[in-house]
Design a protein around this motif. Sequence first.
Motif, PDB file in Angstrom:
ATOM      1  N   LYS A 199      -0.104   0.016  10.101  1.00  0.00           N
ATOM      2  CA  LYS A 199       0.613  -1.245   9.868  1.00  0.00           C
ATOM      3  C   LYS A 199      -0.361  -2.378   9.560  1.00  0.00           C
ATOM      4  O   LYS A 199      -1.491  -2.361  10.043  1.00  0.00           O
ATOM      5  CB  LYS A 199       1.412  -1.611  11.123  1.00  0.00           C
ATOM      6  N   ASP A 200       0.114  -3.359   8.773  1.00  0.00           N
ATOM      7  CA  ASP A 200      -0.717  -4.539   8.548  1.00  0.00           C
ATOM      8  C   ASP A 200      -0.554  -5.490   9.737  1.00  0.00           C
ATOM      9  O   ASP A 200       0.174  -5.185  10.682  1.00  0.00           O
ATOM     10  CB  ASP A 200      -0.395  -5.205   7.197  1.00  0.00           C
ATOM     11  N   ASP A 201      -1.225  -6.646   9.682  1.00  0.00           N
ATOM     12  CA  ASP A 201      -1.205  -7.517  10.864  1.00  0.00           C
ATOM     13  C   ASP A 201       0.150  -8.194  11.069  1.00  0.00           C
ATOM     14  O   ASP A 201       0.353  -8.865  12.072  1.00  0.00           O
ATOM     15  CB  ASP A 201      -2.366  -8.522  10.818  1.00  0.00           C
ATOM     16  N   LYS A 202       1.081  -8.045  10.109  1.00  0.00           N
ATOM     17  CA  LYS A 202       2.424  -8.587  10.320  1.00  0.00           C
ATOM     18  C   LYS A 202       3.398  -7.493  10.753  1.00  0.00           C
ATOM     19  O   LYS A 202       4.602  -7.705  10.849  1.00  0.00           O
ATOM     20  CB  LYS A 202       2.924  -9.277   9.047  1.00  0.00           C
ATOM     21  N   GLY A 203       2.867  -6.291  10.969  1.00  0.00           N
ATOM     22  CA  GLY A 203       3.713  -5.203  11.442  1.00  0.00           C
ATOM     23  C   GLY A 203       4.387  -4.412  10.328  1.00  0.00           C
ATOM     24  O   GLY A 203       5.201  -3.527  10.596  1.00  0.00           O
ATOM     25  N   VAL A 204       4.083  -4.733   9.075  1.00  0.00           N
ATOM     26  CA  VAL A 204       4.671  -4.001   7.952  1.00  0.00           C
ATOM     27  C   VAL A 204       3.948  -2.647   7.799  1.00  0.00           C
ATOM     28  O   VAL A 204       2.725  -2.595   7.783  1.00  0.00           O
ATOM     29  CB  VAL A 204       4.549  -4.810   6.631  1.00  0.00           C
ATOM     30  N   THR A 205       4.734  -1.577   7.717  1.00  0.00           N
ATOM     31  CA  THR A 205       4.146  -0.244   7.587  1.00  0.00           C
ATOM     32  C   THR A 205       3.527  -0.083   6.201  1.00  0.00           C
ATOM     33  O   THR A 205       4.154  -0.376   5.189  1.00  0.00           O
ATOM     34  CB  THR A 205       5.214   0.839   7.818  1.00  0.00           C
ATOM     35  N   LEU A 206       2.289   0.383   6.177  1.00  0.00           N
ATOM     36  CA  LEU A 206       1.579   0.545   4.908  1.00  0.00           C
ATOM     37  C   LEU A 206       1.822   1.942   4.328  1.00  0.00           C
ATOM     38  O   LEU A 206       2.254   2.862   5.032  1.00  0.00           O
ATOM     39  CB  LEU A 206       0.081   0.288   5.107  1.00  0.00           C
ATOM     40  N   THR A 207       1.537   2.052   3.037  1.00  0.00           N
ATOM     41  CA  THR A 207       1.778   3.295   2.311  1.00  0.00           C
ATOM     42  C   THR A 207       0.823   4.405   2.747  1.00  0.00           C
ATOM     43  O   THR A 207      -0.357   4.149   2.975  1.00  0.00           O
ATOM     44  CB  THR A 207       1.563   3.023   0.799  1.00  0.00           C
ATOM     45  N   ASN A 208       1.347   5.623   2.824  1.00  0.00           N
ATOM     46  CA  ASN A 208       0.495   6.794   3.018  1.00  0.00           C
ATOM     47  C   ASN A 208       0.046   7.236   1.622  1.00  0.00           C
ATOM     48  O   ASN A 208       0.826   7.794   0.842  1.00  0.00           O
ATOM     49  CB  ASN A 208       1.291   7.893   3.728  1.00  0.00           C
ATOM     50  N   PHE A 209      -1.211   6.949   1.287  1.00  0.00           N
ATOM     51  CA  PHE A 209      -1.688   7.164  -0.083  1.00  0.00           C
ATOM     52  C   PHE A 209      -1.817   8.618  -0.490  1.00  0.00           C
ATOM     53  O   PHE A 209      -1.593   8.947  -1.657  1.00  0.00           O
ATOM     54  CB  PHE A 209      -2.980   6.379  -0.344  1.00  0.00           C
ATOM     55  N   SER A 210      -2.177   9.500   0.422  1.00  0.00           N
ATOM     56  CA  SER A 210      -2.248  10.923   0.044  1.00  0.00           C
ATOM     57  C   SER A 210      -0.876  11.380  -0.422  1.00  0.00           C
ATOM     58  O   SER A 210      -0.743  12.044  -1.441  1.00  0.00           O
ATOM     59  CB  SER A 210      -2.664  11.793   1.227  1.00  0.00           C
ATOM     60  N   LYS A 211       0.145  11.003   0.356  1.00  0.00           N
ATOM     61  CA  LYS A 211       1.518  11.395   0.013  1.00  0.00           C
ATOM     62  C   LYS A 211       1.945  10.759  -1.303  1.00  0.00           C
ATOM     63  O   LYS A 211       2.490  11.435  -2.171  1.00  0.00           O
ATOM     64  CB  LYS A 211       2.479  10.925   1.114  1.00  0.00           C
ATOM     65  N   LEU A 212       1.704   9.461  -1.423  1.00  0.00           N
ATOM     66  CA  LEU A 212       2.121   8.731  -2.632  1.00  0.00           C
ATOM     67  C   LEU A 212       1.505   9.356  -3.881  1.00  0.00           C
ATOM     68  O   LEU A 212       2.191   9.608  -4.871  1.00  0.00           O
ATOM     69  CB  LEU A 212       1.686   7.264  -2.528  1.00  0.00           C
ATOM     70  N   LEU A 213       0.201   9.625  -3.823  1.00  0.00           N
ATOM     71  CA  LEU A 213      -0.502  10.122  -5.010  1.00  0.00           C
ATOM     72  C   LEU A 213      -0.108  11.559  -5.325  1.00  0.00           C
ATOM     73  O   LEU A 213      -0.097  11.969  -6.483  1.00  0.00           O
ATOM     74  CB  LEU A 213      -2.018   9.990  -4.838  1.00  0.00           C
ATOM     75  N   ALA A 214       0.222  12.334  -4.276  1.00  0.00           N
ATOM     76  CA  ALA A 214       0.621  13.719  -4.511  1.00  0.00           C
ATOM     77  C   ALA A 214       2.023  13.782  -5.116  1.00  0.00           C
ATOM     78  O   ALA A 214       2.312  14.614  -5.964  1.00  0.00           O
ATOM     79  CB  ALA A 214       0.566  14.506  -3.210  1.00  0.00           C
ATOM     80  N   ALA A 215       2.888  12.858  -4.680  1.00  0.00           N
ATOM     81  CA  ALA A 215       4.294  12.930  -5.093  1.00  0.00           C
ATOM     82  C   ALA A 215       4.542  12.250  -6.439  1.00  0.00           C
ATOM     83  O   ALA A 215       5.570  12.486  -7.071  1.00  0.00           O
ATOM     84  CB  ALA A 215       5.172  12.294  -4.020  1.00  0.00           C
ATOM     85  N   ASN A 216       3.626  11.396  -6.861  1.00  0.00           N
ATOM     86  CA  ASN A 216       3.855  10.629  -8.090  1.00  0.00           C
ATOM     87  C   ASN A 216       2.732  10.873  -9.079  1.00  0.00           C
ATOM     88  O   ASN A 216       1.608  10.434  -8.878  1.00  0.00           O
ATOM     89  CB  ASN A 216       3.955   9.140  -7.751  1.00  0.00           C
ATOM     90  N   LYS A 217       3.073  11.566 -10.144  1.00  0.00           N
ATOM     91  CA  LYS A 217       2.029  12.068 -11.039  1.00  0.00           C
ATOM     92  C   LYS A 217       1.519  11.052 -12.051  1.00  0.00           C
ATOM     93  O   LYS A 217       0.492  11.251 -12.669  1.00  0.00           O
ATOM     94  CB  LYS A 217       2.531  13.331 -11.773  1.00  0.00           C
ATOM     95  N   VAL A 218       2.279   9.944 -12.256  1.00  0.00           N
ATOM     96  CA  VAL A 218       1.794   8.951 -13.219  1.00  0.00           C
ATOM     97  C   VAL A 218       0.967   7.904 -12.458  1.00  0.00           C
ATOM     98  O   VAL A 218       1.499   6.983 -11.849  1.00  0.00           O
ATOM     99  CB  VAL A 218       2.968   8.286 -13.975  1.00  0.00           C
ATOM    100  N   TRP A 219      -0.351   8.107 -12.483  1.00  0.00           N
ATOM    101  CA  TRP A 219      -1.240   7.178 -11.784  1.00  0.00           C
ATOM    102  C   TRP A 219      -1.614   6.045 -12.726  1.00  0.00           C
ATOM    103  O   TRP A 219      -1.964   6.277 -13.885  1.00  0.00           O
ATOM    104  CB  TRP A 219      -2.514   7.899 -11.324  1.00  0.00           C
ATOM    105  N   HIS A 220      -1.533   4.822 -12.234  1.00  0.00           N
ATOM    106  CA  HIS A 220      -1.956   3.646 -12.993  1.00  0.00           C
ATOM    107  C   HIS A 220      -3.432   3.859 -13.376  1.00  0.00           C
ATOM    108  O   HIS A 220      -4.226   4.306 -12.544  1.00  0.00           O
ATOM    109  CB  HIS A 220      -1.792   2.424 -12.093  1.00  0.00           C
ATOM    110  N   ALA A 221      -3.791   3.531 -14.619  1.00  0.00           N
ATOM    111  CA  ALA A 221      -5.134   3.876 -15.125  1.00  0.00           C
ATOM    112  C   ALA A 221      -6.297   3.569 -14.160  1.00  0.00           C
ATOM    113  O   ALA A 221      -7.141   4.424 -13.929  1.00  0.00           O
ATOM    114  CB  ALA A 221      -5.364   3.230 -16.488  1.00  0.00           C
ATOM    115  N   PRO A 222      -6.356   2.360 -13.556  1.00  0.00           N
ATOM    116  CA  PRO A 222      -7.495   2.117 -12.640  1.00  0.00           C
ATOM    117  C   PRO A 222      -7.472   3.018 -11.400  1.00  0.00           C
ATOM    118  O   PRO A 222      -8.530   3.330 -10.851  1.00  0.00           O
ATOM    119  CB  PRO A 222      -7.355   0.643 -12.237  1.00  0.00           C
TER     120      PRO A 222
END
Length: 364
Positions: A199-222
């Motif tokens: 979580k960030d310092d305001k308590g918002v849950t942050l993204t799990n990047f391994s999951k995000l990158l595995a599930a979404n094949k169109v990666w933004h160029a950078p």
Amino acid sequence: MRSRHRAVQLALVSLLLPTLALAAPAPAKKGAPAPSTGTLRTAFVGKGGPLPHGVKVGWSHAAYENGDCSICHVNKDVKNPGALKASVNDLCFQCHEEFNAVMNRQVKHPPAVERCTNCHNAHNATEKKLLNADVYTLCNGCHTKIKATAENAKVKHGALTSGGKCVSCHNPHAANVEKLLVQLPFDLCVNCHSQEGLKDDKGVTLTNFSKLLAANKVWHAPVANKDCSACHMTHGSPNFRLLVEDYPAKFYAPYDPKNYALCFTCHNDKVAATAETTTLTNFRDGSRNLHFLHVNKTERGRTCRACHEVHASPFDHQIREKTPFGSSGWGLNVGWQKTATGGQCAKTCHDTKPYSNKTVATKK
Ligand code: HEC
Ligand code: HEC
Ligand code: HEC
Ligand code: HEC
Ligand code: HEC
Ligand code: HEC
Ligand code: HEC
Ligand code: HEC
Ligand code: HEC
């Protein structure tokens, strides 16, 4: 094996230390260790002798606990250990043999090359790993620019002040990755940001990047270039989400290209500037600029995140599956589809609306 001091030896050593402490300020005697003249030394290192009497010893070095000063100094005598038998680092390497290999890595940290005692006390310390100060204070004692960035930043990165702090990412001695990083920067970010429920310092849950990158094949160029630093400042930033430039924090924002400085460092800043175009963007119906229509409002302009996922998405053009609604993580289906002449969105934000960027405007 942590070498906490044994009680008997502590008593012995602390009885003798006051003598040493008193003797210390006297002009350098023959045989006394050379005064510290290193260019990199900071105030807290002092002369690098044992902790003064009265300071609570947290950790004691096995080599010192032994009581035989002549392991490193010319004399065995605790009252007069005299000069060092060899250069500081050579002394350390004699027992810590693995450091010969460590210090042969490509990128070397100058203070470790110069003298191990720039950061460690060879005798004892209040901090674990015999450090002269806690990691954050130690590193920032010399890296005052990083300290200023970190502490003056409007948005701070918890990685600097929690867990291993600076050494979660940097090897204090030497490394095979530039900037002394312990892993390639992309792996570093993604691995730590794959913890579920971070979580960030305001308590918002942050993204799990391994999951995000595995599930979404169109990666933004950078992102595909494995360059998280193209957009983020690791040590702290004046902008939302540690970004290198401005980007609106909220779902709606008044239109001002300055708010989108981040996107417009790499993309055409006219994409939402004019109502009519046949060249600036393909998100248009004929010549009607749909970027303008959605984004360019004096108050509640939709921000890019309404339709685009900036890291990785399931569809072309970084189009996202769901548009975020509120802070619960719930989203409205965007339902974007490519069509023969352009694309269309689902009946969620509005009725199903096709657009054609191949033909002239179709008036509706
Ligand atoms: C493992 C090696 C090692 C052992 C064992 C060791 N020392 Fe040292 N000592 C050092 C090093 C290295 C320095 C120089 C630190 C620096 O330059 O930062 C030093 C410096 C000192 C100093 C500061 C010198 C000054 O200029 O005032 C004192 C005092 C001292 N040692 C006392 C002792 C005593 C007493 C013992 C034995 C009980 C002992 N040391 C055992 C490595 C050792
Ligand atoms: C006579 C052998 C010897 C010499 C010389 C020596 N060490 Fe050690 N050192 C040890 C032993 C034994 C340990 C405890 C085992 C371990 O953790 O590896 C240790 C542990 C350490 C630790 C880890 C403490 C911990 O909590 O994990 C550090 C840091 C360290 N030494 C630094 C140094 C530095 C810096 C020098 C040179 C000034 C030095 N040592 C010289 C034997 C030595
Ligand atoms: C710039 C500061 C700095 C310098 C200079 C430095 N160290 Fe360290 N050292 C550290 C820190 C910080 C740690 C704790 C690392 C951790 O907790 O992951 C450490 C850990 C260690 C350890 C414990 C084992 C380990 O890897 O965790 C040993 C042994 C050690 N250092 C030896 C040395 C020797 C030998 C030198 C000189 C070649 C040296 N250090 C120079 C900062 C430094
Ligand atoms: C005694 C002073 C001193 C201490 C303490 C110190 N550094 Fe450094 N560090 C330097 C110097 C000098 C350089 C080389 C010049 C520069 O890049 O600023 C350097 C360079 C670096 C670099 C850049 C390396 C490169 O290849 O460009 C990193 C990263 C770094 N230090 C991290 C750390 C971390 C993490 C710590 C704490 C464990 C630390 N430093 C503690 C003096 C120090
Ligand atoms: C050692 C773990 C660790 C590593 C490595 C790490 N982070 Fe973080 N990051 C965190 C933690 C913990 C938070 C949540 C606390 C906070 O918001 O700062 C966080 C928060 C963030 C945030 C949100 C900050 C905010 O408050 O809005 C961003 C953006 C971020 N990290 C980017 C990165 C990037 C880019 C990298 C690689 C250079 C990286 N992180 C590496 C632990 C890490
Ligand atoms: C989350 C990982 C992470 C943490 C924690 C971290 N750094 Fe860095 N650091 C990096 C990365 C990645 C770079 C490479 C350049 C960049 O992206 O800023 C870097 C670069 C540096 C540099 C080189 C500066 C330059 O401009 O080339 C120094 C010095 C440095 N860090 C010191 C520190 C100190 C001191 C701390 C603790 C207060 C620290 N870092 C904590 C990831 C980290
Ligand atoms: C093209 C720019 C860009 C790149 C490259 C980029 N990010 Fe981001 N990042 C953003 C933007 C913009 C946001 C804010 C998104 C939002 O709020 O809609 C963000 C938000 C974040 C957050 C906080 C929000 C969350 O859900 O966790 C983290 C953590 C993060 N990025 C990590 C990374 C990592 C790790 C990388 C490298 C794999 C990376 N970013 C690469 C632009 C970028
Ligand atoms: C560091 C440079 C950089 C930054 C910053 C950046 N992008 Fe990109 N982006 C690229 C590159 C390179 C491409 C791939 C080439 C292209 O299609 O323009 C791309 C592609 C895209 C695409 C897909 C284009 C297509 O037709 O497939 C979208 C949408 C996009 N970016 C949106 C954004 C948004 C929104 C932001 C700001 C949050 C942003 N970008 C920030 C470099 C960047
Ligand atoms: C209402 C949804 C929506 C919003 C809001 C939006 N876009 Fe787009 N964008 C799209 C769609 C759909 C496409 C794909 C058009 C096509 O090729 O069919 C697109 C395409 C793009 C492209 C590829 C080049 C082009 O224009 O065809 C870039 C770059 C881009 N958007 C950047 C941005 C930026 C930057 C923002 C925020 C300032 C933004 N978009 C806001 C829907 C949106």
